[in-house]
Scaffold this motif. Structure first.
Motif, PDB file in Angstrom:
ATOM      1  N   VAL A  45      45.718  46.163  38.062  1.00 37.56           N
ATOM      2  CA  VAL A  45      44.495  45.400  37.782  1.00 37.56           C
ATOM      3  C   VAL A  45      43.335  46.328  37.444  1.00 37.56           C
ATOM      4  O   VAL A  45      42.537  46.044  36.541  1.00 37.56           O
ATOM      5  N   THR A  49      44.551  46.414  33.027  1.00 37.98           N
ATOM      6  CA  THR A  49      43.907  45.230  32.457  1.00 37.98           C
ATOM      7  C   THR A  49      42.461  45.543  32.091  1.00 37.98           C
ATOM      8  O   THR A  49      41.835  46.450  32.618  1.00 37.98           O
ATOM      9  N   GLY A  50      41.923  44.764  31.186  1.00 39.75           N
ATOM     10  CA  GLY A  50      40.534  44.956  30.774  1.00 39.75           C
ATOM     11  C   GLY A  50      40.356  46.248  29.998  1.00 39.75           C
ATOM     12  O   GLY A  50      41.164  46.604  29.154  1.00 39.75           O
TER      13      GLY A  50
END
Length: 147
Positions: A45, A49-50
């Motif tokens: 995470v 991601t991002g």
């Protein structure tokens, strides 16, 4: 005549009928599996991601800890990692500290450090406020509303 000899390097106080070491062994296995899941999800995470590692800053952590799910997630990682490591160090102390007095003081230091770390880490996770109400405006992060 048969004589029973206890296993070598088994401390005298553990030679009786106790399940403490069995429970500690089972905890290490269970907490290890949970820690692998918690840590790899945390890394995925935060880093994949991002925007990846470029997005990691004070605002990212503040936004993440605004969600109770991530507070509990990080709390579980903290508690499990500290208890898992403490249990491992306790085993090392039992195996290598030969004198009872030394073993006692090493464990007192270990348990004290563990307790302080868990208490302070828990307080940080649940009392974290990136926008304290009485802070000077020039010290606040850019995402905080200016009073």
């Amino acid at each position: 005549m048969t004589t029973t000899i206890p296993a070598p390097r088994t401390p005298r106080r553990l030679r009786g009928r106790t399940n403490t070491e069995l429970y500690a062994w089972m905890f290490m296995r269970a907490s290890g599996v949970l820690l692998v899941i918690l840590i790899f999800t945390h890394l995925f995470v935060n880093l994949v991601t991002g925007d990846g590692i470029n997005a990691l800053d004070f605002g990212f952590v503040a936004g993440k800890w605004a969600n109770p799910v991530w507070q509990v997630w990080d709390l579980m990682m903290l508690w499990l990692a500290m208890l898992h490591g403490t249990n491992g160090m306790r085993t090392v102390i039992n195996d290598y500290a030969e004198r009872d007095q030394l073993r006692l003081w090493l464990k007192v230091g270990l348990y004290t450090a563990t307790t302080i770390t868990i208490v302070l880490g828990t307080l940080v996770i649940f009392t974290f406020d990136p926008c304290p109400p009485d802070a000077a405006a020039d010290l606040l992060p850019s995402f905080c509303p200016v009073p």
